[in-house]
Write a protein that holds these residues in place. Structure first.
Motif, PDB file in Angstrom:
ATOM      1  N   SER A 191       0.837  -1.191   0.000  1.00  0.00           N
ATOM      2  CA  SER A 191       0.000   0.000   0.000  1.00  0.00           C
ATOM      3  C   SER A 191       0.872   1.241   0.000  1.00  0.00           C
ATOM      4  O   SER A 191       2.017   1.204   0.462  1.00  0.00           O
ATOM      5  CB  SER A 191      -0.913  -0.005   1.238  1.00  0.00           C
ATOM      6  OG  SER A 191      -1.849   1.046   1.174  1.00  0.00           O
ATOM      7  N   SER A 192       0.344   2.345  -0.486  1.00  0.00           N
ATOM      8  CA  SER A 192       1.146   3.565  -0.515  1.00  0.00           C
ATOM      9  C   SER A 192       1.244   4.219   0.864  1.00  0.00           C
ATOM     10  O   SER A 192       2.206   4.913   1.155  1.00  0.00           O
ATOM     11  CB  SER A 192       0.596   4.564  -1.538  1.00  0.00           C
ATOM     12  OG  SER A 192      -0.760   4.855  -1.275  1.00  0.00           O
ATOM     13  N   LYS A 193       0.260   3.976   1.743  1.00  0.00           N
ATOM     14  CA  LYS A 193       0.298   4.543   3.093  1.00  0.00           C
ATOM     15  C   LYS A 193      -0.271   3.543   4.092  1.00  0.00           C
ATOM     16  O   LYS A 193      -1.138   2.748   3.759  1.00  0.00           O
ATOM     17  CB  LYS A 193      -0.533   5.822   3.179  1.00  0.00           C
ATOM     18  CG  LYS A 193       0.044   6.969   2.390  1.00  0.00           C
ATOM     19  CD  LYS A 193      -0.588   8.275   2.797  1.00  0.00           C
ATOM     20  CE  LYS A 193      -0.001   9.430   2.036  1.00  0.00           C
ATOM     21  NZ  LYS A 193       1.380   9.674   2.273  1.00  0.00           N
ATOM     22  N   ARG A 252      -4.159   0.486  20.377  1.00  0.00           N
ATOM     23  CA  ARG A 252      -5.331  -0.306  19.992  1.00  0.00           C
ATOM     24  C   ARG A 252      -4.957  -1.544  19.178  1.00  0.00           C
ATOM     25  O   ARG A 252      -5.811  -2.361  18.860  1.00  0.00           O
ATOM     26  CB  ARG A 252      -6.289   0.581  19.204  1.00  0.00           C
ATOM     27  CG  ARG A 252      -6.806   1.743  20.064  1.00  0.00           C
ATOM     28  CD  ARG A 252      -7.642   2.723  19.277  1.00  0.00           C
ATOM     29  NE  ARG A 252      -8.820   2.065  18.753  1.00  0.00           N
ATOM     30  CZ  ARG A 252      -9.512   2.516  17.719  1.00  0.00           C
ATOM     31  NH1 ARG A 252      -9.138   3.600  17.090  1.00  0.00           N
ATOM     32  NH2 ARG A 252     -10.577   1.873  17.306  1.00  0.00           N
ATOM     33  N   LYS A 253      -3.675  -1.654  18.792  1.00  0.00           N
ATOM     34  CA  LYS A 253      -3.164  -2.782  18.006  1.00  0.00           C
ATOM     35  C   LYS A 253      -3.928  -2.943  16.688  1.00  0.00           C
ATOM     36  O   LYS A 253      -4.358  -4.039  16.326  1.00  0.00           O
ATOM     37  CB  LYS A 253      -3.196  -4.072  18.815  1.00  0.00           C
ATOM     38  CG  LYS A 253      -2.440  -3.961  20.133  1.00  0.00           C
ATOM     39  CD  LYS A 253      -1.681  -5.211  20.437  1.00  0.00           C
ATOM     40  CE  LYS A 253      -0.957  -5.139  21.752  1.00  0.00           C
ATOM     41  NZ  LYS A 253       0.184  -4.283  21.782  1.00  0.00           N
ATOM     42  N   ILE A 254      -4.084  -1.836  15.970  1.00  0.00           N
ATOM     43  CA  ILE A 254      -4.815  -1.826  14.703  1.00  0.00           C
ATOM     44  C   ILE A 254      -3.898  -1.344  13.583  1.00  0.00           C
ATOM     45  O   ILE A 254      -3.220  -0.329  13.717  1.00  0.00           O
ATOM     46  CB  ILE A 254      -6.060  -0.911  14.788  1.00  0.00           C
ATOM     47  CG1 ILE A 254      -7.063  -1.476  15.800  1.00  0.00           C
ATOM     48  CG2 ILE A 254      -6.717  -0.751  13.422  1.00  0.00           C
ATOM     49  CD1 ILE A 254      -8.249  -0.582  16.055  1.00  0.00           C
ATOM     50  N   ILE A 255      -3.892  -2.083  12.469  1.00  0.00           N
ATOM     51  CA  ILE A 255      -3.180  -1.685  11.260  1.00  0.00           C
ATOM     52  C   ILE A 255      -4.223  -1.210  10.260  1.00  0.00           C
ATOM     53  O   ILE A 255      -5.229  -1.884  10.033  1.00  0.00           O
ATOM     54  CB  ILE A 255      -2.402  -2.870  10.642  1.00  0.00           C
ATOM     55  CG1 ILE A 255      -1.313  -3.347  11.591  1.00  0.00           C
ATOM     56  CG2 ILE A 255      -1.811  -2.482   9.289  1.00  0.00           C
ATOM     57  CD1 ILE A 255      -0.653  -4.643  11.159  1.00  0.00           C
ATOM     58  N   ILE A 256      -3.975  -0.046   9.659  1.00  0.00           N
ATOM     59  CA  ILE A 256      -4.849   0.461   8.598  1.00  0.00           C
ATOM     60  C   ILE A 256      -3.971   0.811   7.412  1.00  0.00           C
ATOM     61  O   ILE A 256      -2.969   1.521   7.558  1.00  0.00           O
ATOM     62  CB  ILE A 256      -5.672   1.685   9.046  1.00  0.00           C
ATOM     63  CG1 ILE A 256      -6.584   1.307  10.220  1.00  0.00           C
ATOM     64  CG2 ILE A 256      -6.508   2.216   7.881  1.00  0.00           C
ATOM     65  CD1 ILE A 256      -7.393   2.445  10.788  1.00  0.00           C
ATOM     66  N   LEU A 257      -4.329   0.295   6.232  1.00  0.00           N
ATOM     67  CA  LEU A 257      -3.632   0.600   4.983  1.00  0.00           C
ATOM     68  C   LEU A 257      -4.535   1.503   4.151  1.00  0.00           C
ATOM     69  O   LEU A 257      -5.738   1.256   4.056  1.00  0.00           O
ATOM     70  CB  LEU A 257      -3.315  -0.683   4.217  1.00  0.00           C
ATOM     71  CG  LEU A 257      -2.530  -1.747   4.978  1.00  0.00           C
ATOM     72  CD1 LEU A 257      -2.398  -3.003   4.133  1.00  0.00           C
ATOM     73  CD2 LEU A 257      -1.169  -1.226   5.401  1.00  0.00           C
ATOM     74  N   TYR A 258      -3.940   2.538   3.572  1.00  0.00           N
ATOM     75  CA  TYR A 258      -4.702   3.511   2.789  1.00  0.00           C
ATOM     76  C   TYR A 258      -4.147   3.593   1.382  1.00  0.00           C
ATOM     77  O   TYR A 258      -2.946   3.463   1.177  1.00  0.00           O
ATOM     78  CB  TYR A 258      -4.569   4.912   3.396  1.00  0.00           C
ATOM     79  CG  TYR A 258      -4.986   5.034   4.829  1.00  0.00           C
ATOM     80  CD1 TYR A 258      -6.299   5.311   5.160  1.00  0.00           C
ATOM     81  CD2 TYR A 258      -4.069   4.872   5.853  1.00  0.00           C
ATOM     82  CE1 TYR A 258      -6.686   5.441   6.477  1.00  0.00           C
ATOM     83  CE2 TYR A 258      -4.448   5.000   7.176  1.00  0.00           C
ATOM     84  CZ  TYR A 258      -5.753   5.284   7.485  1.00  0.00           C
ATOM     85  OH  TYR A 258      -6.129   5.405   8.790  1.00  0.00           O
ATOM     86  N   ASN A 259      -5.020   3.898   0.442  1.00  0.00           N
ATOM     87  CA  ASN A 259      -4.630   4.237  -0.933  1.00  0.00           C
ATOM     88  C   ASN A 259      -3.912   3.088  -1.650  1.00  0.00           C
ATOM     89  O   ASN A 259      -2.895   2.606  -1.197  1.00  0.00           O
ATOM     90  CB  ASN A 259      -3.705   5.465  -0.978  1.00  0.00           C
ATOM     91  CG  ASN A 259      -4.337   6.686  -0.361  1.00  0.00           C
ATOM     92  OD1 ASN A 259      -5.549   6.769  -0.279  1.00  0.00           O
ATOM     93  ND2 ASN A 259      -3.523   7.622   0.068  1.00  0.00           N
ATOM     94  N   ASP A 260      -4.460   2.688  -2.752  1.00  0.00           N
ATOM     95  CA  ASP A 260      -3.802   1.708  -3.629  1.00  0.00           C
ATOM     96  C   ASP A 260      -3.359   0.459  -2.878  1.00  0.00           C
ATOM     97  O   ASP A 260      -2.221   0.017  -3.008  1.00  0.00           O
ATOM     98  CB  ASP A 260      -2.576   2.336  -4.313  1.00  0.00           C
ATOM     99  CG  ASP A 260      -2.876   3.690  -4.931  1.00  0.00           C
ATOM    100  OD1 ASP A 260      -3.955   3.815  -5.518  1.00  0.00           O
ATOM    101  OD2 ASP A 260      -2.046   4.603  -4.801  1.00  0.00           O
ATOM    102  N   THR A 261      -4.228  -0.112  -2.094  1.00  0.00           N
ATOM    103  CA  THR A 261      -3.875  -1.294  -1.319  1.00  0.00           C
ATOM    104  C   THR A 261      -4.080  -2.542  -2.173  1.00  0.00           C
ATOM    105  O   THR A 261      -5.148  -2.748  -2.743  1.00  0.00           O
ATOM    106  CB  THR A 261      -4.722  -1.369  -0.037  1.00  0.00           C
ATOM    107  OG1 THR A 261      -4.475  -0.188   0.728  1.00  0.00           O
ATOM    108  CG2 THR A 261      -4.377  -2.585   0.778  1.00  0.00           C
TER     109      THR A 261
END
Length: 196
Positions: A107-109, A116-125
């Motif tokens: 992903s790009s970001k 909170r132990k959370i991964i979030i991927l943004y844009n072009d994943t």
């Protein structure tokens, strides 16, 4: 009588050397003031307990009881201790099942919230599952190994040349073995005649 002319060469050398040292120290002091003139102002605007780091090549991983759950690499990134969030650019990584890669992503970001132990991927994943299924999405959220992974926004799923689907949202099971599509969806299953 001039006091300078009464001094021997050795004493003149000491006084000259001392003058040079004082001049260098004065120059360093003035230069430090010029270089750091905004430092105190920026320190006042930031909390005293806050720590922020800018990093090239950041790697995060979660391992518990000799079992790896995920790893994520960002080409560049930053970490803010106030909100315990790492921000990363040009992200790649893996999610694991039984210490084997079950899902890879790019992903790009991306962000990782340590509290909170959370991964979030943004844009072009872009995601690839172990069985060859690929997924494109605007956003992907991982909230723990026992929770489903949620992909949202312009989701497109492809499984080899036999299945194509689009959806508003896709929920990938914690075991990475099934998924559920929801929202506005389209799907197509190709038979052997339609395969290219």
């Amino acid at each position: 009588m001039n006091w300078w002319s009464n001094l021997d060469k050795k004493k003149k050398a000491y006084i000259g050397g001392f003058a040079v040292i004082i001049s260098v120290m004065l120059w360093a002091f003035v230069s430090a003031g010029v270089i750091t003139h905004d430092f105190n102002r920026s320190q006042l605007s930031v909390d005293k307990d806050r720590q922020e780091a800018l990093i090239n090549g950041i790697i995060l991983t979660e391992t518990k009881d000799a079992k790896k759950y995920w790893e994520i690499y960002g080409e560049t990134g930053s970490y803010d201790s106030n909100n315990e969030v790492a921000l990363m650019d040009n992200v790649i990584g893996n999610f694991y099942k039984d210490n084997k890669v079950a899902m890879s992503f790019q992903s790009s970001k991306g962000t990782y919230n340590a509290a909170r132990k959370i991964i979030i991927l943004y844009n072009d994943t872009f995601v690839v599952l172990e069985d060859g299924t690929t997924l494109l999405a605007d956003r992907l959220r991982y909230a723990g190994s026992d929770q489903p992974i949620i992909a949202t926004g312009n989701v497109q799923i492809t499984r080899e040349q036999s299945f194509l689907a689009t959806a508003d949202e896709v929920e990938i099971s914690p075991n990475f073995d099934s998924f559920k599509i929801s929202g506005k969806t389209t799907s197509k299953i190709f038979d052997s005649k339609e395969k290219k």
